[in-house]
Structures are given as structure tokens and as C-alpha cells.
Design a protein around this motif. Structure first.
Motif, PDB file in Angstrom:
ATOM      1  N   GLU A  47       0.834  -1.207   0.000  1.00 25.53           N
ATOM      2  CA  GLU A  47       0.000   0.000   0.000  1.00 25.53           C
ATOM      3  C   GLU A  47       0.867   1.254   0.000  1.00 25.53           C
ATOM      4  OE1 GLU A  47      -3.349   2.134   2.870  1.00 25.53           O
ATOM      5  OE2 GLU A  47      -2.961  -0.018   3.065  1.00 25.53           O
ATOM      6  N   GLY A  48       1.954   1.220   0.767  1.00 18.52           N
ATOM      7  CA  GLY A  48       2.859   2.369   0.799  1.00 18.52           C
ATOM      8  C   GLY A  48       3.504   2.662  -0.537  1.00 18.52           C
ATOM      9  N   TYR A  49       3.766   1.604  -1.312  1.00 17.03           N
ATOM     10  CA  TYR A  49       4.363   1.795  -2.634  1.00 17.03           C
ATOM     11  C   TYR A  49       3.458   2.604  -3.561  1.00 17.03           C
ATOM     12  CZ  TYR A  49       7.912  -1.844  -1.721  1.00 17.03           C
ATOM     13  OH  TYR A  49       8.955  -2.572  -1.229  1.00 17.03           O
ATOM     14  N   SER A  50       2.177   2.700  -3.247  1.00 16.64           N
ATOM     15  CA  SER A  50       1.249   3.402  -4.136  1.00 16.64           C
ATOM     16  C   SER A  50       1.645   4.862  -4.331  1.00 16.64           C
ATOM     17  CB  SER A  50      -0.180   3.315  -3.588  1.00 16.64           C
ATOM     18  OG  SER A  50      -0.288   4.000  -2.342  1.00 16.64           O
ATOM     19  N   ALA A  51       2.398   5.424  -3.395  1.00 16.38           N
ATOM     20  CA  ALA A  51       2.857   6.809  -3.548  1.00 16.38           C
ATOM     21  C   ALA A  51       3.710   6.977  -4.798  1.00 16.38           C
ATOM     22  CB  ALA A  51       3.644   7.236  -2.311  1.00 16.38           C
ATOM     23  N   LEU A  52       4.474   5.949  -5.166  1.00 11.04           N
ATOM     24  CA  LEU A  52       5.305   6.014  -6.366  1.00 11.04           C
ATOM     25  C   LEU A  52       4.455   6.260  -7.606  1.00 11.04           C
ATOM     26  CD1 LEU A  52       7.633   2.925  -5.754  1.00 11.04           C
ATOM     27  CD2 LEU A  52       8.264   5.332  -5.485  1.00 11.04           C
ATOM     28  N   TYR A  53       3.336   5.557  -7.679  1.00  9.47           N
ATOM     29  CA  TYR A  53       2.512   5.614  -8.880  1.00  9.47           C
ATOM     30  C   TYR A  53       1.714   6.909  -8.942  1.00  9.47           C
ATOM     31  CZ  TYR A  53       4.190   0.950  -8.694  1.00  9.47           C
ATOM     32  OH  TYR A  53       5.045  -0.126  -8.604  1.00  9.47           O
ATOM     33  N   ALA A  54       1.358   7.448  -7.789  1.00 10.15           N
ATOM     34  CA  ALA A  54       0.721   8.760  -7.762  1.00 10.15           C
ATOM     35  C   ALA A  54       1.684   9.818  -8.298  1.00 10.15           C
ATOM     36  CB  ALA A  54       0.281   9.110  -6.345  1.00 10.15           C
ATOM     37  N   GLU A  55       2.971   9.691  -7.948  1.00  9.86           N
ATOM     38  CA  GLU A  55       3.975  10.635  -8.439  1.00  9.86           C
ATOM     39  C   GLU A  55       4.189  10.469  -9.946  1.00  9.86           C
ATOM     40  OE1 GLU A  55       7.386   9.903  -6.048  1.00  9.86           O
ATOM     41  OE2 GLU A  55       6.471  10.693  -4.215  1.00  9.86           O
ATOM     42  N   ILE A  56       4.212   9.222 -10.419  1.00  7.76           N
ATOM     43  CA  ILE A  56       4.367   8.975 -11.850  1.00  7.76           C
ATOM     44  C   ILE A  56       3.196   9.598 -12.616  1.00  7.76           C
ATOM     45  CG2 ILE A  56       4.352   7.183 -13.632  1.00  7.76           C
ATOM     46  CD1 ILE A  56       5.839   5.395 -11.580  1.00  7.76           C
ATOM     47  N   ASP A  57       1.985   9.359 -12.133  1.00 10.74           N
ATOM     48  CA  ASP A  57       0.790   9.923 -12.783  1.00 10.74           C
ATOM     49  C   ASP A  57       0.871  11.445 -12.836  1.00 10.74           C
ATOM     50  OD1 ASP A  57      -0.188   7.375 -13.080  1.00 10.74           O
ATOM     51  OD2 ASP A  57      -1.617   7.518 -11.407  1.00 10.74           O
ATOM     52  N   ALA A  58       1.290  12.043 -11.728  1.00 10.28           N
ATOM     53  CA  ALA A  58       1.342  13.505 -11.664  1.00 10.28           C
ATOM     54  C   ALA A  58       2.388  14.064 -12.624  1.00 10.28           C
ATOM     55  CB  ALA A  58       1.635  13.946 -10.233  1.00 10.28           C
ATOM     56  N   GLN A  59       3.521  13.378 -12.745  1.00 12.67           N
ATOM     57  CA  GLN A  59       4.595  13.880 -13.593  1.00 12.67           C
ATOM     58  C   GLN A  59       4.299  13.675 -15.079  1.00 12.67           C
ATOM     59  OE1 GLN A  59       8.599  12.805 -12.349  1.00 12.67           O
ATOM     60  NE2 GLN A  59       7.921  12.657 -10.238  1.00 12.67           N
ATOM     61  N   LEU A  60       3.674  12.566 -15.428  1.00 11.24           N
ATOM     62  CA  LEU A  60       3.367  12.304 -16.835  1.00 11.24           C
ATOM     63  C   LEU A  60       2.123  13.050 -17.290  1.00 11.24           C
ATOM     64  CD1 LEU A  60       4.045   8.460 -17.183  1.00 11.24           C
ATOM     65  CD2 LEU A  60       5.481  10.352 -17.955  1.00 11.24           C
ATOM     66  N   GLY A  61       1.135  13.155 -16.431  1.00 14.50           N
ATOM     67  CA  GLY A  61      -0.124  13.776 -16.801  1.00 14.50           C
ATOM     68  C   GLY A  61      -1.013  12.812 -17.559  1.00 14.50           C
TER      69      GLY A  61
END
Length: 218
Positions: free
Chosen positions: A46-60
Motif C-alpha cells: 500500500e505504501g508503494y502506491s505513492a510512487l505511482y501517484a507521483e508517476i501519474d502527476a509527472q506524466l499527466g
């Protein structure tokens, strides 16, 4: 804390840690699971989910990835990849797992269709040098991984050198993603199955810097 180094494989070390954690006042924090020990690995995923939120935000939203490449040990990080990308209505990238060729337990398990334990050797990719998939991650890996590759020590070392030349501080585990996508790109059938072309956005997850792993050899 006190660090105790043991001359053992990853799987053997985990078993010794389980025994040590049974002592009063001790606690086991580990991302692989076993019967009766699931909650902590689930929280780590669950903690790893922060990585994917950051990826989504950076890629758009306008630039979804075509492929996400994940270094794999017991499988908890790619379990998080699967949980993120397989529950979305929009981006649905291909998911590629990468392991050392002398510790490719997930690749062996995918080929067998059930969890397999493999004998492991010495690897500079020590964070990936695991012999058994996590039982909580396995069902999702079996259903969600699109392609899996194993990389050699030489391929990982070359990826480390190439990333360092670009001023990206990656250790062997982190550079395994680059080594793995290179293996996949050289395989025409795998490349086509993942729909990779010159315009594809490929996300490489880097799980370790050299500074964090100065004992690694190249």
C-alpha cells in the motif's frame, strides 16, 4: 539498531530473522509473506502506491506510459504496479518484471503456472536475489504481469555505467530496469506484444542508488 550479517541466502536469512523476531520486544517488518504473516507486507505494498501517484502527476493524463518496468525480488513492488494499473479505467500499460538470471523465481513461477522456489547465487543485484515469490503477491503477478525477463550481471553492470554517465545514481537493483527493457526490446515478439514503438513512454522504476549500496561490485 544492531545489524547482524549472516552467510546465507535471502530465503535463509528471512527464516533466521523470523526466529530472531520471536524474541520478546522484537518485531518483524518484511515485504514477503508466509502463513500468519500478511498484514505488514500488505501495508508495504500500500505504501508503494505513492510512487505511482507521483508517476501519474509527472506524466499527466495526456501521456500515459506504454510500459512500466519493475525490478522484482519477492514481487511486492510489482504487486503494487499491478494494483495501480489494473484497477484504472484509463492508462493500461504493459507490465514487465526484471530479475537476476540466477534468482529468477517469478519468471520460473510464471512458466510453471504456480509458485516455484529456485536456488540463488551471488549477485550484485542483492535486493533482487530472492528465491521464492511472496505468496500474497503471486496471484496478482500470475494474472497481471505481461512479460518477464532475467538479466545477467554484465547486463546490469552496463546499465549502471550507462545511467551513471547520465548522472543518474543507480545501483544494480535500480539499473536492472534499464537492463530488462533492453532485453525485451531485443526480442521482436516481446516488443510487439507490448506495443512498443519509437513514441512509447517507458517508465523504469529504479529501486536503489549506488550511494545506498556501496558494497555492490560492478
Amino acid at each position: 539498531g544492531t545489524v547482524t550479517r549472516v552467510d546465507a541466502t535471502y530465503d535463509q536469512t528471512v527464516r533466521r530473522a523470523i526466529h530472531a523476531a520471536a524474541e520478546p520486544g522484537s518485531m518483524m517488518i518484511q515485504d514477503t509473506a508466509w502463513p500468519g504473516y500478511h498484514k505488514v507486507p500488505e501495508l508495504i505494498v500500500e505504501g508503494y502506491s505513492a510512487l505511482y501517484a507521483e508517476i501519474d502527476a509527472q506524466l499527466g493524463a495526456a501521456n500515459p506510459p506504454a510500459v512500466v518496468v519493475t525490478p522484482v525480488g519477492v514481487g511486492s513492488l510489482i504487486q503494487a504496479s499491478i494494483a495501480h494499473y489494473r484497477t484504472r479505467q484509463s492508462a493500461h500499460p504493459s507490465l514487465l518484471s526484471v530479475e537476476p538470471d540466477n534468482a529468477a523465481c517469478v519468471l520460473a513461477s510464471l512458466r510453471a503456472g504456480s509458485p516455484v522456489t529456485v536456488n540463488t547465487g551471488v549477485s550484485s543485484m542483492n535486493g533482487l536475489n530472492c528465491g521464492t515469490p511472496s505468496p500474497t503477491a503471486w496471484p496478482m503477478m500470475n494474472a497481471g504481469i505481461d512479460a518477464a525477463v532475467a538479466v545477467t550481471e554484465a547486463q546490469a553492470a552496463q546499465a549502471v555505467a550507462d545511467l551513471h554517465a547520465l548522472d543518474f545514481d543507480a545501483g544494480p537493483c535500480g539499473a536492472a530496469s534499464l537492463a530488462g527493457i533492453r532485453v525485451a526490446l531485443e526480442d521482436g515478439a516481446m516488443r510487439n506484444a507490448m506495443n512498443i514503438d519509437r513514441d512509447s513512454i517507458i517508465v523504469l522504476l529504479s529501486t536503489e542508488s549506488y550511494a545506498a549500496n556501496p558494497l555492490s561490485t560492478y
